[in-house]
Design a protein around this motif. Sequence first.
Motif, PDB file in Angstrom:
ATOM      1  N   LYS A   1       0.827  -1.208   0.000  1.00 24.71           N
ATOM      2  CA  LYS A   1       0.000   0.000   0.000  1.00 24.71           C
ATOM      3  C   LYS A   1       0.863   1.261   0.000  1.00 24.71           C
ATOM      4  O   LYS A   1       0.583   2.229  -0.734  1.00 24.71           O
ATOM      5  CB  LYS A   1      -0.927  -0.002   1.210  1.00 24.71           C
ATOM      6  CG  LYS A   1      -1.858   1.214   1.328  1.00 24.71           C
ATOM      7  CD  LYS A   1      -2.789   1.056   2.528  1.00 24.71           C
ATOM      8  CE  LYS A   1      -3.764   2.213   2.639  1.00 24.71           C
ATOM      9  NZ  LYS A   1      -3.090   3.471   3.022  1.00 24.71           N
ATOM     10  N   ALA A   2       1.928   1.264   0.784  1.00 20.07           N
ATOM     11  CA  ALA A   2       2.788   2.443   0.881  1.00 20.07           C
ATOM     12  C   ALA A   2       3.539   2.679  -0.433  1.00 20.07           C
ATOM     13  O   ALA A   2       3.643   3.826  -0.905  1.00 20.07           O
ATOM     14  CB  ALA A   2       3.773   2.287   2.035  1.00 20.07           C
TER      15      ALA A   2
ATOM     16  N   SER B   1       2.594   1.665  -3.338  1.00 15.90           N
ATOM     17  CA  SER B   1       1.572   2.026  -4.315  1.00 15.90           C
ATOM     18  C   SER B   1       1.227   3.503  -4.233  1.00 15.90           C
ATOM     19  O   SER B   1       1.144   4.208  -5.253  1.00 15.90           O
ATOM     20  CB  SER B   1       0.324   1.174  -4.093  1.00 15.90           C
ATOM     21  OG  SER B   1      -0.730   1.577  -4.945  1.00 15.90           O
ATOM     22  N   GLU B   2       1.018   3.992  -3.032  1.00 14.87           N
ATOM     23  CA  GLU B   2       0.667   5.395  -2.870  1.00 14.87           C
ATOM     24  C   GLU B   2       1.782   6.306  -3.365  1.00 14.87           C
ATOM     25  O   GLU B   2       1.526   7.354  -3.976  1.00 14.87           O
ATOM     26  CB  GLU B   2       0.344   5.680  -1.402  1.00 14.87           C
ATOM     27  CG  GLU B   2      -0.972   5.056  -0.952  1.00 14.87           C
ATOM     28  CD  GLU B   2      -1.215   5.213   0.544  1.00 14.87           C
ATOM     29  OE1 GLU B   2      -0.236   5.530   1.268  1.00 14.87           O
ATOM     30  OE2 GLU B   2      -2.365   5.021   0.978  1.00 14.87           O
TER      31      GLU B   2
ATOM     32  N   ARG C   1      -0.359  -4.241  -5.706  1.00 18.43           N
ATOM     33  CA  ARG C   1      -1.245  -4.601  -4.598  1.00 18.43           C
ATOM     34  C   ARG C   1      -2.099  -5.814  -4.925  1.00 18.43           C
ATOM     35  O   ARG C   1      -2.933  -6.223  -4.099  1.00 18.43           O
ATOM     36  CB  ARG C   1      -2.144  -3.419  -4.248  1.00 18.43           C
ATOM     37  CG  ARG C   1      -1.373  -2.188  -3.803  1.00 18.43           C
ATOM     38  CD  ARG C   1      -2.283  -1.059  -3.375  1.00 18.43           C
ATOM     39  NE  ARG C   1      -3.000  -1.377  -2.134  1.00 18.43           N
ATOM     40  CZ  ARG C   1      -3.785  -0.515  -1.497  1.00 18.43           C
ATOM     41  NH1 ARG C   1      -3.958   0.712  -1.999  1.00 18.43           N
ATOM     42  NH2 ARG C   1      -4.398  -0.858  -0.383  1.00 18.43           N
TER      43      ARG C   1
END
Length: 502
Positions: free
Chosen positions: A87-88, A90-91, A141
């Motif tokens: 998630k990190a 990806s962001e 993800r």
Amino acid sequence: MTLTDLKPATVQRATGDSLLTPADLPPAGHFIDGSFVTSEAADTTEVVDPSTERVITQVANGTADDVDRAVTAARAAQPAWGALLPKARSELLHRVADRIAEHAEVLVRLESANTGKPLSVAQDDVDGTVDTFRFMAGALRATTSMAAGEYAEDHLSLILREPLGVVGVVTPWNYPLLMAAWKIAPILAAGNTLVIKPSEQTPLSTLKLAELLADIVPAGVLNVVTGLGPVVGAGLTAHPEVDMVALTGSVNSGRAVARGAAESLKRVHLELGGKAPVVVFADANLKATAEALRVAGFYNSGQECGAACRVLVEESVADEFVALFTAQVQQIVVGQPGAGDDVEVGPLVSRAHYDRVTGFLSRAAEAGVRATVGGAALEGTGYFIAPTVLVDVPEGAECARDEIFGPVVTVETFSTEDEAIRRANDTPLGLSASVWTESGRRGHDVVRRLDAGTVWVNAHLVLANEVPWGGFKGSGYGRDLSLYALDDYSRTKHVMHNHARS
């Protein structure tokens, strides 16, 4: 008519100011550990605008010590980067895409000035760069793997996907920004860090990208070292702390990387040249085919490894197809970036490449090959060559077997389907191909028999981030784009638990 009888088209010239201002240029030096630094040596390479032959700026020729500094920074940054949750990462990649989109206009102008490509082509490159980062931000993800399960009695197996570590990247001059994105996005998505060497001829957009991302990507995760292949590229290939080398480039460059990596048994990802056969059957929609190949054969001045550069057309419709195709190519507007929205084809990237392509045309003329349009360089400043269609091309001709990598499409004829397939496959390269027919059954069958990594039916040079790109044979191995790229830049680890309770 021979090549020397042809009257070449003219170059549409831009008026007004240069595409670039001094503020548009990236800082000088290499980008290492989050900032721009001076090179260990004072040697530089001139960066030339191929449409005007003017020097834009100079960039440092990196040394082995520069490579070592960059690799050391990448190695130090990798554990923390690889440990981030998907998630990190990806962001962060979404933030990268946002930043590129915010600065698209300057990136377009840099790419056009440095490569000579029309502004519309450069805009497509920047749009594709944004989409590449957005796709990989989502894909990381949603990676899939073999299901955990009991494959040996009383033992539970599961498969982990891990980063490789540090990846060395070498990118080409024809799509500097886009090919950088095709490598950077999946490499970072998979948890690796990297050192990238852009082509010494077209480094500006990659350096600008590093400048734009300096406050987003953690220091050491993305590093750029400019310079020459025999020093910087070879240095990355031989470096003991580099775990993989990924190259998009020529076949000869691929061989050099593979040889260098063999000593340390590094993993290698190679996307090399192509000589795409375009098989046109008599039942094809010839008008639609000619219109499509106008783009697919001459996009980016034919400096495209998947270009529709080698047409094999069924002899019963060859004259009709050549007439239709020639008419399409005659309409192509050649010009400098900024010379008008109608410009489709720009110059070749450099004097050396210009000389190489004109050499192919001269030898073809000497061998009796005929140009129905083009066939010569264009007068005036810049490395411009007229869009060219070559006919009367015998089987095995140099111009039909070797990658010209310019605005040149050859046309051969065939009489049977088996002959068409045999000749289409009679090349050491196998990146892409296309089949043109209104028969669905034939389309399915011929695709299966063509030896290329991507085969289109009634289309050519249509790409998407969701599907893989890569070749067979001398075109290399490994896949760009899609989930397959994430697989290439990661490693599998099998973990087995003995859960017996006796």
